[in-house]
Structure formats: structure tokens, C-alpha cells
Scaffold this motif. Sequence first.
Motif, short mmCIF file in Angstrom:
data_model
loop_
_atom_site.label_atom_id
_atom_site.label_comp_id
_atom_site.label_asym_id
_atom_site.label_seq_id
_atom_site.Cartn_x
_atom_site.Cartn_y
_atom_site.Cartn_z
N GLU A 114 33.54 28.71 40.29
CA GLU A 114 32.49 28.52 41.18
C GLU A 114 31.97 29.72 41.81
O GLU A 114 30.66 29.81 42.06
N ILE A 115 32.67 30.87 41.74
CA ILE A 115 32.07 32.05 42.28
C ILE A 115 31.00 32.38 41.25
O ILE A 115 29.83 32.85 41.53
N LEU A 123 28.18 40.08 47.87
CA LEU A 123 29.01 40.67 48.64
C LEU A 123 30.20 39.97 49.40
O LEU A 123 31.45 40.02 49.35
N ASP A 124 29.71 38.65 49.77
CA ASP A 124 30.79 37.62 50.43
C ASP A 124 31.55 36.90 49.45
O ASP A 124 32.63 36.56 49.94
N LEU A 126 33.38 38.89 47.07
CA LEU A 126 34.26 39.84 46.79
C LEU A 126 35.72 39.56 47.08
O LEU A 126 36.95 39.30 46.20
N ALA A 127 35.90 39.21 48.35
CA ALA A 127 37.30 39.01 49.12
C ALA A 127 37.81 37.73 48.40
O ALA A 127 38.95 37.69 48.20
N PRO A 128 37.02 36.45 48.55
CA PRO A 128 37.77 35.35 48.07
C PRO A 128 38.01 35.53 46.67
O PRO A 128 39.04 34.84 46.10
N TYR A 129 37.33 36.18 45.52
CA TYR A 129 37.66 36.24 44.35
C TYR A 129 38.79 37.18 44.21
O TYR A 129 39.79 36.81 43.47
N GLN A 130 38.77 38.25 44.68
CA GLN A 130 40.05 39.07 44.95
C GLN A 130 41.41 38.23 45.31
O GLN A 130 42.46 38.49 44.86
N ASP A 171 30.71 44.29 38.73
CA ASP A 171 29.75 43.69 37.74
C ASP A 171 30.14 42.49 37.27
O ASP A 171 31.17 42.08 36.97
N HIS A 172 29.01 41.59 37.33
CA HIS A 172 29.30 40.30 37.08
C HIS A 172 29.89 39.82 35.66
O HIS A 172 30.93 39.30 35.35
#
Length: 240
Positions: A114-115, A123-124, A126-130, A171-172
Motif C-alpha cells: 500500500e505504501i 515523508l509520512d 517512512l516510519a510505517p514502512y520501517q 529512493d522508491h
Amino acid sequence: MDTLSQQVTETLRTWILHGRLTPGTRVEEVPIAETLKVSRTPVRAALAALAMEGLIDHQPKKGYLVRAFALEDILAAYEVRSVLEGLACRRFAALGVDDATAALLRDCLRTGDEILAKGQLLLDDLAPYQQMNVTLHNALMQGARNPWVVRFGAQAQAVPFASDRIMLWHDHGVILRSHDDHHRIVQAVIDGDAARAEQLMREHVYYAGILLRDNYQRVLDERAGSAVAQDPPLALSNGA
């Protein structure tokens, strides 16, 4: 170690891994205790724990200093990670995946999908993906059902730039490639294909190390710029 000491340890570890406490910085009980609004006792325990992990060094008359890691040390940690996490996936695939963990792993994959479906990393995001990445890797490590794999894997993770707790790349394309690896790894584990699961995970971590090796100076420059831009977290001093 009690819960408060663990919380202080986790906070300081995060600061070091994310570069808020840079190599050579002196870390002392009093300013840390004042900043975190705790007594010196849990701070003392936390510093001892971080010294055991190798993140800080105790030097006579200087106290604790944040340890500097050479690129060779970081790449060595990636090598260890690739072996241990590969072993974890091989064991997990051979032992079988329970329904609850399979659901957790698939949920992690959906979150990452989804991300990344946006075509860019906001920017918002980054934390959820991490957090998704940490949850997925931890679940795979726990699936080995071998406490030594988990313990030594955690030690390898406690090396700046070698930890899955931080995102070095915004980087996507890089993250998309990494998440595609996640899909293949999880599928091999769930399918019980132990040899493939191990090889995929080893390549996944190995490639991350190669990427860091080839971009190390850029990463250092970006981290230095970030450290200058943010307010200092503590009234600490350089170790010289």
C-alpha cells in the motif's frame, strides 16, 4: 534489567542508530537522566547494557563514548546478518509456519504494498514502512525457534547502518526492490521451501550491504547534514 532500564536502553540505542548521538560523543548519566526525567539508576544500567552490545566504549577518565564503526565493521555485520537470517528462514520453512504468523507476514506485505503503490515515498510513509520491515524480519527470526539465532542476530543488528531499525534509503526504486524480496522470502517460507527461503534472505541482506558499501560516503554526508539541522538531544560533549 527492569522495564524502565529497558526503556532507557532502547531510547539511547535508537539515538545512536539514528545518528542523534554521533561517534565520539560522551554520554553521561546526569544529563541523560535529566533529559529523560528518570533517576541515574536506570541510566547506569542502560549504559552498561549498551557497552555490552558494543555501541559505546568505557574509557578511563572519559566515561562512555559512542563507538565509531569502520565501514569494514559494518559490512562484517551485514555478512553475519545474512547468514543468521538466512538460517532462520531455512529453519522456519522446515518447521512450518503457524496460521497466526502467516497472517502477520501477509499483513506486513500488504502494508508495504500500500505504501509503495503510491509510486513515491512520502515523508509520512517512512516510519510505517520501517516498522513493517522490523516486524517482518523479527517474525522470521522468531520463526527459527532458536534463541541463539535471535540473540546473535540482535547483536548484529546493533551496529549503526547495519540495522533494520533505520531506513538509509528514501529512493522508491530501492525500497520497491527490497519489498519484492520480502514477497519472495515469505512465500518460500510459507511453502516450506527451506533451501530457497535461506538463499533469498541471504541475498536480500547481502544486497543491502553492497548498496551501503557503494553509497557509504553519501550516507555519512546526509546523516551529518541531518545532525546539524536538528536540535541536540542532550547537553553532551565530544569525547576528546
